[in-house]
Design a protein around this motif. Structure first.
Motif, PDB file in Angstrom:
ATOM      1  N   LEU A 167       0.725  -1.121  -0.118  1.00  0.00           N
ATOM      2  CA  LEU A 167       0.077  -0.017  -0.145  1.00  0.00           C
ATOM      3  C   LEU A 167       0.834   1.220   0.079  1.00  0.00           C
ATOM      4  CD1 LEU A 167      -2.796  -1.098   2.388  1.00  0.00           C
ATOM      5  CD2 LEU A 167      -2.996  -0.647  -0.036  1.00  0.00           C
ATOM      6  N   ARG A 168       2.007   1.143   0.827  1.00  0.00           N
ATOM      7  CA  ARG A 168       2.863   2.409   0.677  1.00  0.00           C
ATOM      8  C   ARG A 168       3.438   2.486  -0.632  1.00  0.00           C
ATOM      9  NH1 ARG A 168       6.556   0.542   3.742  1.00  0.00           N
ATOM     10  NH2 ARG A 168       5.466   0.575   5.711  1.00  0.00           N
ATOM     11  N   LEU A 169       3.879   1.637  -1.411  1.00  0.00           N
ATOM     12  CA  LEU A 169       4.584   1.909  -2.704  1.00  0.00           C
ATOM     13  C   LEU A 169       3.633   2.282  -3.701  1.00  0.00           C
ATOM     14  CD1 LEU A 169       6.908  -1.198  -2.896  1.00  0.00           C
ATOM     15  CD2 LEU A 169       7.549   1.303  -2.671  1.00  0.00           C
ATOM     16  N   VAL A 170       2.227   1.672  -3.746  1.00  0.00           N
ATOM     17  CA  VAL A 170       1.132   2.114  -4.670  1.00  0.00           C
ATOM     18  C   VAL A 170       0.675   3.580  -4.391  1.00  0.00           C
ATOM     19  CG1 VAL A 170      -1.167   1.761  -5.230  1.00  0.00           C
ATOM     20  CG2 VAL A 170       0.388  -0.238  -4.979  1.00  0.00           C
ATOM     21  N   GLY A 171       0.740   3.875  -3.058  1.00  0.00           N
ATOM     22  CA  GLY A 171       0.426   5.340  -2.804  1.00  0.00           C
ATOM     23  C   GLY A 171       1.270   6.333  -3.018  1.00  0.00           C
ATOM     24  N   LEU A 172       2.395   5.774  -3.262  1.00  0.00           N
ATOM     25  CA  LEU A 172       3.536   6.859  -3.618  1.00  0.00           C
ATOM     26  C   LEU A 172       3.778   6.803  -4.942  1.00  0.00           C
ATOM     27  CD1 LEU A 172       6.091   6.053  -0.713  1.00  0.00           C
ATOM     28  CD2 LEU A 172       4.649   8.050  -1.018  1.00  0.00           C
ATOM     29  N   GLY A 173       2.893   6.009  -5.710  1.00  0.00           N
ATOM     30  CA  GLY A 173       3.079   5.827  -7.375  1.00  0.00           C
ATOM     31  C   GLY A 173       3.765   4.724  -7.965  1.00  0.00           C
ATOM     32  N   TYR A 174       4.431   4.011  -6.931  1.00  0.00           N
ATOM     33  CA  TYR A 174       5.104   2.643  -7.720  1.00  0.00           C
ATOM     34  C   TYR A 174       4.154   1.931  -8.314  1.00  0.00           C
ATOM     35  CZ  TYR A 174       9.194   4.699  -5.654  1.00  0.00           C
ATOM     36  OH  TYR A 174      10.246   5.614  -5.269  1.00  0.00           O
ATOM     37  N   GLN A 175       4.523   1.075  -9.442  1.00  0.00           N
ATOM     38  CA  GLN A 175       3.626  -0.171  -9.629  1.00  0.00           C
ATOM     39  C   GLN A 175       4.475  -1.346  -9.314  1.00  0.00           C
ATOM     40  OE1 GLN A 175       2.723   0.521 -13.769  1.00  0.00           O
ATOM     41  NE2 GLN A 175       1.326   2.234 -13.432  1.00  0.00           N
ATOM     42  N   PRO A 176       3.905  -2.134  -8.171  1.00  0.00           N
ATOM     43  CA  PRO A 176       4.666  -3.213  -7.907  1.00  0.00           C
ATOM     44  C   PRO A 176       4.596  -4.378  -8.954  1.00  0.00           C
ATOM     45  CG  PRO A 176       3.628  -2.311  -6.070  1.00  0.00           C
ATOM     46  CD  PRO A 176       3.017  -1.596  -7.465  1.00  0.00           C
ATOM     47  N   ARG A 177       5.743  -5.251  -9.268  1.00  0.00           N
ATOM     48  CA  ARG A 177       5.593  -6.253 -10.089  1.00  0.00           C
ATOM     49  C   ARG A 177       5.292  -7.511  -9.565  1.00  0.00           C
ATOM     50  NH1 ARG A 177      10.626  -4.482 -13.748  1.00  0.00           N
ATOM     51  NH2 ARG A 177       9.704  -2.668 -14.531  1.00  0.00           N
ATOM     52  N   SER A 178       4.553  -8.505 -10.045  1.00  0.00           N
ATOM     53  CA  SER A 178       4.322  -9.712  -9.357  1.00  0.00           C
ATOM     54  C   SER A 178       5.793 -10.522  -9.431  1.00  0.00           C
ATOM     55  CB  SER A 178       3.392 -10.514 -10.272  1.00  0.00           C
ATOM     56  OG  SER A 178       3.096 -11.729  -9.954  1.00  0.00           O
ATOM     57  N   VAL A 179       6.143 -11.136  -8.501  1.00  0.00           N
ATOM     58  CA  VAL A 179       7.216 -12.017  -8.348  1.00  0.00           C
ATOM     59  C   VAL A 179       7.326 -13.089  -9.296  1.00  0.00           C
ATOM     60  CG1 VAL A 179       8.348 -13.459  -6.584  1.00  0.00           C
ATOM     61  CG2 VAL A 179       7.429 -11.487  -5.876  1.00  0.00           C
ATOM     62  N   VAL A 180       6.162 -13.725  -9.296  1.00  0.00           N
ATOM     63  CA  VAL A 180       6.134 -14.913 -10.498  1.00  0.00           C
ATOM     64  C   VAL A 180       4.504 -15.431 -10.135  1.00  0.00           C
ATOM     65  CG1 VAL A 180       6.736 -17.487 -11.002  1.00  0.00           C
ATOM     66  CG2 VAL A 180       8.503 -15.668 -10.318  1.00  0.00           C
ATOM     67  N   ASP A 181       3.961 -15.736 -11.259  1.00  0.00           N
ATOM     68  CA  ASP A 181       2.630 -16.510 -11.301  1.00  0.00           C
ATOM     69  C   ASP A 181       3.084 -18.046 -11.050  1.00  0.00           C
ATOM     70  OD1 ASP A 181       0.380 -17.548 -11.717  1.00  0.00           O
ATOM     71  OD2 ASP A 181      -0.013 -16.360 -13.564  1.00  0.00           O
ATOM     72  N   LEU A 182       2.553 -18.456  -9.833  1.00  0.00           N
ATOM     73  CA  LEU A 182       2.617 -19.700  -9.266  1.00  0.00           C
ATOM     74  C   LEU A 182       2.230 -20.702 -10.082  1.00  0.00           C
ATOM     75  CD1 LEU A 182       2.657 -19.007  -5.545  1.00  0.00           C
ATOM     76  CD2 LEU A 182       4.472 -19.365  -6.812  1.00  0.00           C
ATOM     77  N   ASP A 183       0.844 -20.213 -10.616  1.00  0.00           N
ATOM     78  CA  ASP A 183       0.095 -21.258 -11.639  1.00  0.00           C
ATOM     79  C   ASP A 183       0.824 -21.652 -12.714  1.00  0.00           C
ATOM     80  OD1 ASP A 183      -1.930 -21.657  -9.735  1.00  0.00           O
ATOM     81  OD2 ASP A 183      -3.067 -19.991 -10.963  1.00  0.00           O
ATOM     82  N   LYS A 184       1.768 -20.424 -13.331  1.00  0.00           N
ATOM     83  CA  LYS A 184       2.337 -20.814 -14.356  1.00  0.00           C
ATOM     84  C   LYS A 184       3.876 -21.620 -14.225  1.00  0.00           C
ATOM     85  CE  LYS A 184       0.101 -18.495 -17.228  1.00  0.00           C
ATOM     86  NZ  LYS A 184      -0.894 -18.930 -17.997  1.00  0.00           N
ATOM     87  N   VAL A 185       4.119 -21.330 -13.082  1.00  0.00           N
ATOM     88  CA  VAL A 185       5.575 -22.202 -12.681  1.00  0.00           C
ATOM     89  C   VAL A 185       5.073 -23.676 -12.494  1.00  0.00           C
ATOM     90  CG1 VAL A 185       7.161 -22.498 -10.573  1.00  0.00           C
ATOM     91  CG2 VAL A 185       6.515 -20.267 -11.390  1.00  0.00           C
ATOM     92  N   GLN A 186       3.795 -23.846 -11.845  1.00  0.00           N
ATOM     93  CA  GLN A 186       3.272 -25.351 -11.857  1.00  0.00           C
ATOM     94  C   GLN A 186       3.438 -25.775 -13.363  1.00  0.00           C
ATOM     95  OE1 GLN A 186       4.186 -26.474  -9.192  1.00  0.00           O
ATOM     96  NE2 GLN A 186       2.095 -27.120  -7.945  1.00  0.00           N
ATOM     97  N   ASP A 187       2.619 -25.208 -14.256  1.00  0.00           N
ATOM     98  CA  ASP A 187       2.646 -25.595 -15.468  1.00  0.00           C
ATOM     99  C   ASP A 187       3.924 -26.015 -16.271  1.00  0.00           C
ATOM    100  OD1 ASP A 187      -0.065 -25.146 -15.490  1.00  0.00           O
ATOM    101  OD2 ASP A 187      -0.101 -23.300 -16.603  1.00  0.00           O
ATOM    102  N   LEU A 188       5.060 -25.002 -15.800  1.00  0.00           N
ATOM    103  CA  LEU A 188       6.280 -25.286 -16.320  1.00  0.00           C
ATOM    104  C   LEU A 188       7.025 -26.599 -15.679  1.00  0.00           C
ATOM    105  CD1 LEU A 188       8.202 -21.743 -16.147  1.00  0.00           C
ATOM    106  CD2 LEU A 188       7.474 -22.970 -18.123  1.00  0.00           C
ATOM    107  N   VAL A 189       6.620 -26.907 -14.705  1.00  0.00           N
ATOM    108  CA  VAL A 189       7.218 -28.190 -13.845  1.00  0.00           C
ATOM    109  C   VAL A 189       6.391 -29.219 -14.552  1.00  0.00           C
ATOM    110  CG1 VAL A 189       7.239 -29.380 -11.783  1.00  0.00           C
ATOM    111  CG2 VAL A 189       7.666 -26.856 -11.747  1.00  0.00           C
ATOM    112  N   ALA A 190       5.290 -29.088 -14.694  1.00  0.00           N
ATOM    113  CA  ALA A 190       4.462 -30.345 -15.158  1.00  0.00           C
ATOM    114  C   ALA A 190       4.947 -30.550 -16.723  1.00  0.00           C
ATOM    115  CB  ALA A 190       2.983 -30.061 -15.262  1.00  0.00           C
ATOM    116  N   ILE A 191       5.227 -29.643 -17.344  1.00  0.00           N
ATOM    117  CA  ILE A 191       5.731 -29.844 -18.752  1.00  0.00           C
ATOM    118  C   ILE A 191       7.009 -30.152 -18.911  1.00  0.00           C
ATOM    119  CG2 ILE A 191       6.299 -28.439 -21.200  1.00  0.00           C
ATOM    120  CD1 ILE A 191       3.974 -26.486 -20.304  1.00  0.00           C
ATOM    121  N   ASN A 192       7.987 -29.893 -18.088  1.00  0.00           N
ATOM    122  CA  ASN A 192       9.401 -30.292 -18.030  1.00  0.00           C
ATOM    123  C   ASN A 192       9.131 -31.742 -17.464  1.00  0.00           C
ATOM    124  OD1 ASN A 192      11.922 -29.794 -18.028  1.00  0.00           O
ATOM    125  ND2 ASN A 192      12.097 -30.088 -15.678  1.00  0.00           N
TER     126      ASN A 192
END
Length: 144
Positions: free
Chosen positions: A60-85
Motif C-alpha cells: 500500500l505504501r508503494l502504490v500510494g507513492l505511485g510505484y507499480q509493484p510487479r508480481s514476483v512470479v505467477d505460481l500457476d505458470k510455474v506449476q505448468d512449467l514443472v508439469a511440462i518439464n
C-alpha cells in the motif's frame, strides 16, 4: 470481517520520523494512516501484495507513492512449467528405452518403429512449444 481488520491494521503508512525519503528498509516510521476497506477490497489487496512478495503495508505504501509493484512470479505458470518439464523427461526416457532395446526394435519392423519414434519426437516438440509459451507468459507477468 477478520480479513478487513487485518488489512486495516497492516495498511498503515509510516513515513520516516525525520520526514525525509532517505533510509533503508529498517527506518522508523512515526506517522500512521488508517485505510478503511471492504472485505472484498481487503482480500484483493492481500492477494496483490502476496503476488508481489510484499507485506500489505509495504504494498500500500508503494502504490500510494505511485510505484507499480510487479508480481514476483505467477505460481500457476510455474506449476505448468514443472508439469511440462516432467512430460519432456518422461518422453525422453521413453525414446531412449525404445532406441536401446534392440530385440523390441527388431520384432516390430522398421516402419512401425519409425512411426513410433516420430510420434514421440512430435510430442516432445509440442511440449517444447508449450514450455516456451508458458515461459513467455511468466516473463510477461514479470515485465508489467
Amino acid at each position: 470481517m477478520a480479513a478487513a481488520t487485518a488489512v486495516e491494521e497492516n495498511a498503515m503508512i509510516k513515513p520516516n520520523e525525520s520526514g525525509g525519503d532517505s533510509g533503508g528498509e529498517n527506518r522508523r516510521r512515526g506517522r500512521h494512516l488508517r485505510v478503511p476497506v471492504t472485505v472484498e477490497e481487503g482480500c484483493q489487496i492481500e492477494q496483490l501484495a502476496q503476488q508481489t512478495g510484499l507485506s500489505i503495508a509495504a504494498y500500500l505504501r508503494l502504490v500510494g507513492l505511485g510505484y507499480q509493484p510487479r508480481s514476483v512470479v505467477d505460481l500457476d505458470k510455474v506449476q505448468d512449467l514443472v508439469a511440462i518439464n516432467g512430460d519432456l523427461g518422461r518422453l525422453g526416457g521413453l525414446l531412449k528405452l525404445w532406441l536401446s532395446d534392440d530385440a523390441k526394435l527388431a520384432e516390430m519392423g522398421p516402419e512401425k518403429v519409425n512411426r513410433i519414434i516420430r510420434g514421440v519426437l512430435e510430442k516432445i516438440e509440442a511440449n517444447q512449444v508449450e514450455l516456451r509459451e508458458v515461459a513467455r507468459a511468466v516473463l510477461k507477468v514479470r515485465q508489467r
